[in-house]
Write a protein that holds these residues in place. Structure first.
Motif, short mmCIF file in Angstrom:
data_model
loop_
_atom_site.label_atom_id
_atom_site.label_comp_id
_atom_site.label_asym_id
_atom_site.label_seq_id
_atom_site.Cartn_x
_atom_site.Cartn_y
_atom_site.Cartn_z
N TYR A 294 29.93 37.60 38.65
CA TYR A 294 29.80 36.14 38.58
C TYR A 294 29.73 35.63 37.14
O TYR A 294 29.45 34.47 36.91
CB TYR A 294 28.54 35.71 39.33
CG TYR A 294 28.53 36.14 40.78
CD1 TYR A 294 29.34 35.52 41.72
CD2 TYR A 294 27.73 37.21 41.20
CE1 TYR A 294 29.34 35.93 43.04
CE2 TYR A 294 27.73 37.62 42.53
CZ TYR A 294 28.54 36.97 43.44
OH TYR A 294 28.54 37.38 44.75
N LYS A 295 29.99 36.52 36.18
CA LYS A 295 29.95 36.12 34.77
C LYS A 295 31.33 35.83 34.20
O LYS A 295 31.44 35.25 33.13
CB LYS A 295 29.28 37.22 33.94
CG LYS A 295 27.80 37.42 34.23
CD LYS A 295 26.99 36.24 33.73
CE LYS A 295 25.49 36.47 33.92
NZ LYS A 295 24.69 35.33 33.42
N LEU A 296 32.37 36.27 34.89
CA LEU A 296 33.73 36.10 34.40
C LEU A 296 34.55 35.31 35.40
O LEU A 296 34.32 35.40 36.61
CB LEU A 296 34.39 37.48 34.18
CG LEU A 296 33.68 38.44 33.22
CD1 LEU A 296 34.35 39.80 33.27
CD2 LEU A 296 33.69 37.90 31.80
N ASN A 297 35.50 34.55 34.89
CA ASN A 297 36.38 33.82 35.82
C ASN A 297 37.46 34.76 36.35
O ASN A 297 37.57 35.92 35.93
CB ASN A 297 36.99 32.60 35.13
CG ASN A 297 37.79 32.95 33.90
OD1 ASN A 297 38.50 33.94 33.87
ND2 ASN A 297 37.69 32.13 32.87
N SER A 298 38.26 34.26 37.26
CA SER A 298 39.23 35.11 37.95
C SER A 298 40.28 35.66 36.99
O SER A 298 40.72 36.82 37.12
CB SER A 298 39.90 34.33 39.07
OG SER A 298 40.57 33.19 38.55
N ALA A 299 40.70 34.86 36.01
CA ALA A 299 41.72 35.34 35.06
C ALA A 299 41.18 36.49 34.22
O ALA A 299 41.89 37.48 33.97
CB ALA A 299 42.16 34.18 34.16
#
Length: 664
Positions: A294-299
């Protein structure tokens, strides 16, 4: 009556104490107080609300959410608290559902809705929410809202959404400047993004200058995300040393934000490529830990997963590479990268036929297979020498098959197959397609000229003439087209060629705009150009001037003669030795280093020997054979006395001197 009155007084006192503890931010004690109130009055809605708030302030979101679910009669109005607990527990979709059920949302619900939409990467809807908040709210949190809006604009810019260009932002704070840099990154303007990031770093440092209690570690912690983003910008601009220095600087400080550290680890792995695999594995493990979900976006997650697959491939972990590729295919069905990685792994294992079969099956099943996979399949066929199948694939690419690059490849392949008719058809179809779909494209003229040249080479001058005549009607002043047309008519209609040649300008006219001096001074690959330039410079130095200047120039150019070196004991009265230039061993007075006692052996072909029994190895004594062996060496006491041992003491102690070469 007395007991009821006393209970009322106690509850009022507890509420007063709860109010005081809330103002002092003593939430643990406030929770104990509100529990006392609820023990006396279980159905008190305000007390229940206070308990939920205390649990939220103590970050006990799970307990607060369970309490809300457990008592729906008291929590029906606590929509914000319920959605906030779901959001903090990473139940983002459930939080969005809760917020959307509100008919007339308040401002704080809109704020939370914007956060939830941003987490779900619904940037367009999030932009509308924050734009409305920034426009209609005026309080102490205006700057934070504008910062969030800038972050949404950066996300829209990365998605190429036109909404990103509809709003202008301030850049007074380092957060706003950082988000502005991210917006420029979405536009691929790396130079401007670098400038914004350096400004953000400067503003951040200035912001901490007024705080005397701020330590250098706290400032560095705040600068972590700016430095990692700056490293990415430098990396994209082809400055790997500077970028790697920034990544290592941030990682050395052990950043508290695991998302920032994961991005730095991943980018260093990109630097390593197929080198330093042990270090890359260690960094990739840190970049793929479970707490990063939950710390990084999907890209970002997608990029790290792809790099992990590539790392498995480079480190020869074929099974892990296949598993990771299959997992990525399930998570990203529209992406071509997992298929390309799997094909690369098969090719690395020298299973090109399996790679072709895999791609062929996928392209056949997929209704909208991408061009990259089809081009990869064509490349694999070329690698195996299947030129015909490669040509069929290239021609099945739709409109791309008419682009100059693909047309050039097809013509080259058909020419190698000696299929001139197919190559001619490819060129004619490309010309036809451009005339129907893009007649103003500059590629049309290029393809027509190349097509005419191709047909001229293969004796189809009539087709070349038709094409060139059409191009000349559109470009009557193009002399290259006219020259090609004259060449074509020479093979078809010499009279027409002679007529057209009169339209060509004279040589003087063609050479009027040519700067001969510039051509001569250019550093060309013509032989002797450097020598010519030296002569030209010498001529320029000999410009007319006063006699004193010319004399001075002559002195500068005059070479100083040097006397040759003579030996130290050279006698000028005697004649030099006529054999002085011969090697020493070839002079008449050369005696040699040692006397050759085997004069009876004449010089002859290799392997020829004399008739002396002394040289017959089969008749040699055992002692002689042992002495000739390089391994065992007899001691002086036991060695037989031979000719060398009978020599005088002085000759035995004499050492051979190493030759110093010939003296001339």
């Amino acid at each position: 009556m007395a007991n009821a009155s006393q209970a009322t007084v106690n509850i009022s006192g507890l509420f007063a104490e709860l109010n005081r503890l809330g103002k002092n931010q003593e939430h643990e004690r406030a929770l104990r107080t509100v529990n006392k109130i609820l023990k006396e009055v279980p159905d008190d809605g305000k007390a229940f609300h206070c308990k939920v708030v205390c649990l939220i302030q103590l970050s006990r979101f799970d307990e607060a959410l369970k309490l809300i679910y457990k008592t729906p009669q008291l929590s029906s109005e606590l929509i914000f608290e319920k959605a906030y607990c779901q959001y903090r527990l990473n139940q983002v979709q459930e939080s969005l559902t809760t917020l959307r059920n509100v008919t007339n949302p308040s401002d704080k619900i809109k704020e939370l809705l914007g956060q939830v939409l941003y987490r779900l990467e619904k940037s367009a809807e999030c932009f509308d929410v924050y734009r409305d908040l920034v426009k209609n709210l005026t309080d102490d949190y205006e700057e934070e809202r504008e910062t969030n809006l800038a972050a949404v604009l950066a996300a829209l810019s990365a998605q190429n959404n036109p909404k990103a260009d509809q709003y202008g932002l301030r850049e007074e704070t380092y957060e706003l400047s950082y988000n502005s840099a991210c917006y420029l990154l979405g536009k691929k303007d790396f130079a401007a993004a670098e400038e914004k990031l350096r400004r953000a770093e400067s503003l951040c440092r200035k912001g901490f200058e007024g705080d005397e209690d701020a330590t250098e570690e706290e400032i560095d912690a705040e600068l972590e995300i700016i430095r990692v983003q700056l490293g990415y910008v430098l990396q994209m601009q082809g400055k790997p040393e500077q970028a790697l220095k920034l990544y290592n600087q941030v990682l050395k400080q052990k950043p508290s934000d695991v998302g920032v550290a994961a991005v730095a680890f991943n980018n260093i792995v990109v630097f390593n490529k197929d080198q330093n695999l042990f270090d890359s594995k260690k960094k990739m493990r840190a970049a793929t830990s479970d707490n990063l979900k939950y710390k990084l976006n999907s890209a970002q997650q997608r990029a790290i997963a792809f790099n992990q697959c590539l790392l498995y491939m480079h480190s020869n972990q074929s099974e892990q590479c296949r598993k990771s590729s299959n997992r990525l295919q399930a998570e990203q069905p529209a992406s071509d990268i997992p298929h390309l990685i799997l094909v690369a792994q098969l090719c690395k294992e020298k299973q090109v036929n399996k790679a072709i079969q895999y791609l062929q099956n996928y392209v056949t099943k997929s209704e909208s297979s991408s061009r990259s996979l089809q081009l990869t399949l064509a490349q694999l066929h070329l690698q195996l020498g299947n030129l015909g199948q490669a040509c069929e694939l290239l021609q099945s690419l739709g409109e791309i098959s008419h682009k100059p690059g693909v047309v050039s490849a097809l013509v080259a392949l058909y020419s190698s197959l000696e299929n001139t008719e197919a190559a001619s058809e490819v060129l004619m179809n490309a010309v036809k397609w451009y005339k129907e779909h893009d007649p103003t494209s500059p590629d049309l003229g290029v393809i027509i000229r190349e097509s005419a040249q191709f047909h001229l080479r293969h004796g189809k001058s009539d087709i070349a003439v038709k094409m060139l005549e059409q191009v000349r009607r559109d470009n009557p002043s193009d002399l290259k087209i006219l020259a090609q047309l004259i060449t074509a008519y020479c093979q078809v209609d010499p009279a027409k060629a002679d007529e057209l040649s009169r339209e060509m300008p004279s040589v003087q006219t063609l050479a009027a705009d040519i700067d001969v001096d510039a051509l001569e001074s250019a550093n060309t690959a013509i032989g002797g150009a450097t020598k010519y330039m030296k002569k030209l410079a010498a001529k320029q130095e000999m410009t007319p001037g006063s006699p004193s200047q010319q004399e001075e120039l002559l002195k500068k150019r005059r070479k100083k003669k040097r006397r040759g070196k003579l030996p130290k004991n050279y006698d000028t009265t005697s004649d030099p030795d006529p054999e002085r230039w011969l090697p020493k061993r070839e002079r008449s007075n050369y005696k040699g280093r040692r006397k050759d006692k085997r004069k009876d052996i004449g010089k002859g072909p290799q392997g020829a020997v004399g008739g002396s029994q002394e040289l017959d190895a089969s008749k040699a004594s055992p002692s002689t054979s042992a002495a000739a062996s390089p391994h065992p060496t007899p001691s002086p006491a036991t060695a037989p006395q031979g000719p060398r041992q009978n020599r005088p003491q002085s000759q035995q102690l004499k050492k051979k001197k190493k030759g110093k070469g010939n003296k001339w």
